[in-house]
Design a protein around this motif. Structure first.
Motif, PDB file in Angstrom:
ATOM      1  N   GLU A   1      45.374  55.596 -54.856  1.00  0.00           N
ATOM      2  CA  GLU A   1      45.455  54.984 -53.021  1.00  0.00           C
ATOM      3  C   GLU A   1      44.924  57.257 -51.930  1.00  0.00           C
ATOM      4  O   GLU A   1      44.276  57.266 -51.242  1.00  0.00           O
ATOM      5  CB  GLU A   1      46.319  54.430 -52.196  1.00  0.00           C
ATOM      6  N   VAL A   2      46.039  57.895 -52.449  1.00  0.00           N
ATOM      7  CA  VAL A   2      46.656  58.872 -52.317  1.00  0.00           C
ATOM      8  C   VAL A   2      45.446  60.115 -52.409  1.00  0.00           C
ATOM      9  O   VAL A   2      44.928  60.753 -51.536  1.00  0.00           O
ATOM     10  CB  VAL A   2      47.469  59.907 -53.001  1.00  0.00           C
ATOM     11  N   ILE A   3      44.534  59.932 -53.271  1.00  0.00           N
ATOM     12  CA  ILE A   3      43.463  61.085 -53.401  1.00  0.00           C
ATOM     13  C   ILE A   3      42.083  60.651 -52.788  1.00  0.00           C
ATOM     14  O   ILE A   3      41.295  61.155 -52.736  1.00  0.00           O
ATOM     15  CB  ILE A   3      43.211  60.747 -55.545  1.00  0.00           C
ATOM     16  N   LYS A   4      42.368  59.799 -52.040  1.00  0.00           N
ATOM     17  CA  LYS A   4      40.929  59.446 -51.874  1.00  0.00           C
ATOM     18  C   LYS A   4      40.873  59.122 -50.771  1.00  0.00           C
ATOM     19  O   LYS A   4      40.494  58.650 -49.950  1.00  0.00           O
ATOM     20  CB  LYS A   4      40.610  57.351 -52.166  1.00  0.00           C
ATOM     21  N   GLN A   5      41.939  59.647 -49.793  1.00  0.00           N
ATOM     22  CA  GLN A   5      42.302  60.596 -48.354  1.00  0.00           C
ATOM     23  C   GLN A   5      41.592  61.289 -47.928  1.00  0.00           C
ATOM     24  O   GLN A   5      41.174  62.448 -48.689  1.00  0.00           O
ATOM     25  CB  GLN A   5      44.207  60.306 -47.909  1.00  0.00           C
ATOM     26  N   ASP A   6      40.864  61.071 -46.576  1.00  0.00           N
ATOM     27  CA  ASP A   6      40.548  62.758 -46.307  1.00  0.00           C
ATOM     28  C   ASP A   6      41.311  63.854 -46.480  1.00  0.00           C
ATOM     29  O   ASP A   6      40.235  64.951 -46.674  1.00  0.00           O
ATOM     30  CB  ASP A   6      40.414  61.929 -44.888  1.00  0.00           C
ATOM     31  N   TYR A   7      42.150  64.065 -45.682  1.00  0.00           N
ATOM     32  CA  TYR A   7      43.341  65.646 -46.963  1.00  0.00           C
ATOM     33  C   TYR A   7      42.985  65.544 -48.163  1.00  0.00           C
ATOM     34  O   TYR A   7      42.800  67.485 -48.107  1.00  0.00           O
ATOM     35  CB  TYR A   7      44.418  65.432 -45.937  1.00  0.00           C
ATOM     36  N   ILE A   8      42.839  65.078 -48.436  1.00  0.00           N
ATOM     37  CA  ILE A   8      42.061  65.356 -50.458  1.00  0.00           C
ATOM     38  C   ILE A   8      40.980  66.073 -50.845  1.00  0.00           C
ATOM     39  O   ILE A   8      40.824  67.808 -51.068  1.00  0.00           O
ATOM     40  CB  ILE A   8      42.923  64.370 -51.235  1.00  0.00           C
ATOM     41  N   ARG A   9      40.338  65.234 -49.911  1.00  0.00           N
ATOM     42  CA  ARG A   9      38.928  65.943 -49.765  1.00  0.00           C
ATOM     43  C   ARG A   9      38.472  67.036 -49.134  1.00  0.00           C
ATOM     44  O   ARG A   9      37.563  68.195 -49.186  1.00  0.00           O
ATOM     45  CB  ARG A   9      38.184  65.199 -48.785  1.00  0.00           C
TER      46      ARG A   9
ATOM     47  N   ALA B   1      40.772  69.484 -48.988  1.00  0.00           N
ATOM     48  CA  ALA B   1      42.085  70.159 -49.020  1.00  0.00           C
ATOM     49  C   ALA B   1      40.797  70.419 -50.457  1.00  0.00           C
ATOM     50  O   ALA B   1      40.119  72.050 -51.201  1.00  0.00           O
ATOM     51  CB  ALA B   1      42.645  69.830 -50.277  1.00  0.00           C
ATOM     52  N   ARG B   2      40.476  69.694 -51.263  1.00  0.00           N
ATOM     53  CA  ARG B   2      39.437  70.129 -51.930  1.00  0.00           C
ATOM     54  C   ARG B   2      37.779  71.191 -51.947  1.00  0.00           C
ATOM     55  O   ARG B   2      37.396  71.952 -52.167  1.00  0.00           O
ATOM     56  CB  ARG B   2      38.280  69.130 -53.233  1.00  0.00           C
ATOM     57  N   ALA B   3      37.371  70.746 -50.418  1.00  0.00           N
ATOM     58  CA  ALA B   3      36.380  71.379 -49.963  1.00  0.00           C
ATOM     59  C   ALA B   3      36.798  72.191 -49.652  1.00  0.00           C
ATOM     60  O   ALA B   3      35.677  74.204 -49.335  1.00  0.00           O
ATOM     61  CB  ALA B   3      36.263  69.970 -48.763  1.00  0.00           C
ATOM     62  N   LYS B   4      38.148  73.250 -49.633  1.00  0.00           N
ATOM     63  CA  LYS B   4      38.555  75.077 -49.333  1.00  0.00           C
ATOM     64  C   LYS B   4      38.680  75.588 -50.421  1.00  0.00           C
ATOM     65  O   LYS B   4      38.175  76.780 -50.266  1.00  0.00           O
ATOM     66  CB  LYS B   4      39.808  74.382 -48.662  1.00  0.00           C
ATOM     67  N   GLY B   5      38.416  74.633 -51.803  1.00  0.00           N
ATOM     68  CA  GLY B   5      38.221  75.558 -52.731  1.00  0.00           C
ATOM     69  C   GLY B   5      39.210  75.238 -53.925  1.00  0.00           C
ATOM     70  O   GLY B   5      39.836  75.914 -54.202  1.00  0.00           O
ATOM     71  N   LEU B   6      40.292  74.845 -53.105  1.00  0.00           N
ATOM     72  CA  LEU B   6      41.712  75.036 -54.022  1.00  0.00           C
ATOM     73  C   LEU B   6      41.404  74.082 -55.290  1.00  0.00           C
ATOM     74  O   LEU B   6      40.706  73.396 -55.417  1.00  0.00           O
ATOM     75  CB  LEU B   6      42.448  73.513 -53.119  1.00  0.00           C
ATOM     76  N   LYS B   7      41.923  74.937 -56.045  1.00  0.00           N
ATOM     77  CA  LYS B   7      42.450  73.788 -57.507  1.00  0.00           C
ATOM     78  C   LYS B   7      42.813  73.015 -57.589  1.00  0.00           C
ATOM     79  O   LYS B   7      43.069  71.865 -57.233  1.00  0.00           O
ATOM     80  CB  LYS B   7      43.307  74.960 -58.425  1.00  0.00           C
ATOM     81  N   GLU B   8      42.223  71.706 -58.510  1.00  0.00           N
ATOM     82  CA  GLU B   8      42.463  70.473 -58.878  1.00  0.00           C
ATOM     83  C   GLU B   8      43.243  70.106 -59.342  1.00  0.00           C
ATOM     84  O   GLU B   8      44.480  69.435 -58.548  1.00  0.00           O
ATOM     85  CB  GLU B   8      41.332  69.750 -59.946  1.00  0.00           C
ATOM     86  N   ARG B   9      44.546  71.523 -59.884  1.00  0.00           N
ATOM     87  CA  ARG B   9      45.715  71.152 -60.492  1.00  0.00           C
ATOM     88  C   ARG B   9      46.754  71.577 -58.898  1.00  0.00           C
ATOM     89  O   ARG B   9      47.826  70.562 -59.054  1.00  0.00           O
ATOM     90  CB  ARG B   9      45.763  72.011 -61.674  1.00  0.00           C
ATOM     91  N   THR B  10      46.247  72.323 -57.757  1.00  0.00           N
ATOM     92  CA  THR B  10      46.843  72.053 -56.648  1.00  0.00           C
ATOM     93  C   THR B  10      46.347  70.834 -55.995  1.00  0.00           C
ATOM     94  O   THR B  10      47.114  70.450 -55.557  1.00  0.00           O
ATOM     95  CB  THR B  10      46.576  73.248 -55.795  1.00  0.00           C
ATOM     96  N   VAL B  11      45.430  70.407 -55.679  1.00  0.00           N
ATOM     97  CA  VAL B  11      45.192  69.894 -54.485  1.00  0.00           C
ATOM     98  C   VAL B  11      46.154  68.198 -55.449  1.00  0.00           C
ATOM     99  O   VAL B  11      46.511  67.392 -54.936  1.00  0.00           O
ATOM    100  CB  VAL B  11      43.584  69.049 -54.971  1.00  0.00           C
ATOM    101  N   ILE B  12      45.756  68.038 -57.122  1.00  0.00           N
ATOM    102  CA  ILE B  12      46.497  66.920 -57.028  1.00  0.00           C
ATOM    103  C   ILE B  12      48.143  66.415 -57.143  1.00  0.00           C
ATOM    104  O   ILE B  12      48.592  66.010 -56.567  1.00  0.00           O
ATOM    105  CB  ILE B  12      46.143  66.509 -59.396  1.00  0.00           C
ATOM    106  N   PHE B  13      48.271  68.740 -57.873  1.00  0.00           N
ATOM    107  CA  PHE B  13      50.410  68.121 -57.865  1.00  0.00           C
ATOM    108  C   PHE B  13      50.868  68.955 -56.449  1.00  0.00           C
ATOM    109  O   PHE B  13      51.730  68.480 -56.408  1.00  0.00           O
ATOM    110  CB  PHE B  13      50.600  69.307 -58.844  1.00  0.00           C
ATOM    111  N   LYS B  14      50.443  69.223 -56.206  1.00  0.00           N
ATOM    112  CA  LYS B  14      50.839  70.220 -54.705  1.00  0.00           C
ATOM    113  C   LYS B  14      50.764  68.923 -53.527  1.00  0.00           C
ATOM    114  O   LYS B  14      51.655  68.373 -52.615  1.00  0.00           O
ATOM    115  CB  LYS B  14      50.485  71.575 -54.560  1.00  0.00           C
ATOM    116  N   HIS B  15      49.586  68.146 -52.858  1.00  0.00           N
ATOM    117  CA  HIS B  15      49.499  67.430 -51.865  1.00  0.00           C
ATOM    118  C   HIS B  15      48.497  66.333 -52.097  1.00  0.00           C
ATOM    119  O   HIS B  15      49.628  65.009 -51.610  1.00  0.00           O
ATOM    120  CB  HIS B  15      47.807  67.822 -51.925  1.00  0.00           C
ATOM    121  N   ALA B  16      48.645  65.429 -53.293  1.00  0.00           N
ATOM    122  CA  ALA B  16      48.669  64.683 -54.001  1.00  0.00           C
ATOM    123  C   ALA B  16      49.649  63.623 -54.227  1.00  0.00           C
ATOM    124  O   ALA B  16      49.959  62.464 -53.799  1.00  0.00           O
ATOM    125  CB  ALA B  16      47.592  63.860 -54.550  1.00  0.00           C
TER     126      ALA B  16
END
Length: 321
Positions: free
Chosen positions: A213-221, A223-238
């Motif tokens: 549910e969380v990784i489909k949110q706009d702020y996750i997209r 974060a990825r569009a900003k070029g953040l590492k996938e690990r940072t996106v998953i463990f820091k934001h999601a």
């Protein structure tokens, strides 16, 4: 926050009173009592049975029995165990910490494994790992604890002889210090593994569902569009946001640390409070079972309050409700 906690504590008082009445009535209205369970003894005459009922207060009207029991509970007196001939508080204190040791180990491995499996399954949705994990989860989730416990006991204790058959320590041993800890740990492996495997299934699905549910949110997209590492996106934001709905689930599991596991403790002959209470049920030791049930009720209510407090810390809007 202080006013919020006080308000929740006050709101729990009617719940606790209502729960105590229901619990007492359920046991009081159950067929038979401790004296009835002793009638098979040829030395137990009708006159002796009547004397025992009068001694234990079983001949009094229900309202009088409840008031007597409830007033004792308010004073910290849960009555005397009919099986152990000791105060219920003392019996619970003697055995509950053995269940606590199991509960802590089970909760640690359960949440550790469930978080890894659930998060990775969400990240790799519909992958081979996700499919296999889902299959295993539902298989384990559907197995009764007594069946899995007996299978593990047969395979790992009887056939392979890797672990002890049961108990908490080796019979006749006088281990101290580190040797005692190792001995207890060996006896813990099978009961901990049994309950962990059964409980990890449902919890891993919660982790997976929340992460999806969380990784489909706009702020996750974003974060990825900003070029953040996938690990940072998953463990820091999601992950941080996915854990928020699990606060209630975690706090409601806290009473299980003290509740014990009746069937599993019985199978492995673990001297925990669950095994003792189950034996008390057989002979209708209602003071012990009443005290145990009220303790779990109080812990559950406190766990709910703790969940509300943690939600209030995480989301200040909750305090206004």
């Amino acid at each position: 926050m202080t006013q919020f906690i006080i308000r929740r504590l006050l709101q729990s008082i009617p719940t606790l009173i209502g729960a105590s009445i229901i619990i007492f009535l359920i046991f009081a209205m159950a067929p038979g009592d401790y004296v009835t369970s002793q009638l098979q003894n040829p030395k137990m005459t009708e006159e002796r049975a009547a004397q025992l009922r009068a001694l234990y207060g079983l001949d009094k009207p229900l309202p009088e029995r409840y008031i007597s029991w409830a007033s004792g509970v308010l004073k910290g007196d849960l009555g005397d165990s009919l099986m152990f001939k000791k105060p219920v508080i003392q019996v619970i204190n003697n055995f509950i910490w053995n269940s606590f040791i199991l509960g802590v180990a089970i909760m640690f491995f359960e949440w550790l494994i469930a978080s890894i499996v659930g998060i990775y399954s969400a990240i790799r949705q519909y992958s081979v790992f996700d499919t296999i994990a889902t299959l295993l989860v539902f298989i384990l989730y559907s197995l009764p604890s007594f069946f899995l416990g007996l299978v593990m006991l047969k395979v790992f204790a009887v056939d392979l002889r890797w672990f002890p058959l049961g108990g908490m320590i080796t019979t006749g041993s006088n281990y101290t210090g580190w040797a005692h800890i190792v001995d207890v740990a060996k006896h813990m492996v099978l009961p901990v593994a049994t309950l962990t495997l059964i409980n990890v299934g449902g919890l891993s699905r919660y982790f997976r569902a929340n992460m999806l549910e969380v990784i489909k949110q706009d702020y996750i997209r974003t974060a990825r569009a900003k070029g953040l590492k996938e690990r940072t996106v998953i463990f820091k934001h999601a992950l941080r946001n996915a854990l928020l709905p699990l606060i209630t689930l975690f706090t409601l599991e806290l009473p299980s640390l003290f509740a014990g596991a009746m069937i599993t403790e019985r199978i492995y002959n673990w001297p925990g409070i669950g095994k003792v209470v189950l034996e008390g049920i057989y002979i209708r030791d209602y003071p012990l079972f009443l005290g145990y049930t009220m303790l779990i009720t109080v812990l559950t209510i406190l766990a709910n309050i703790l969940a509300d407090v943690l939600y209030g810390v995480a989301d200040p809007r909750v305090r206004l409700k």
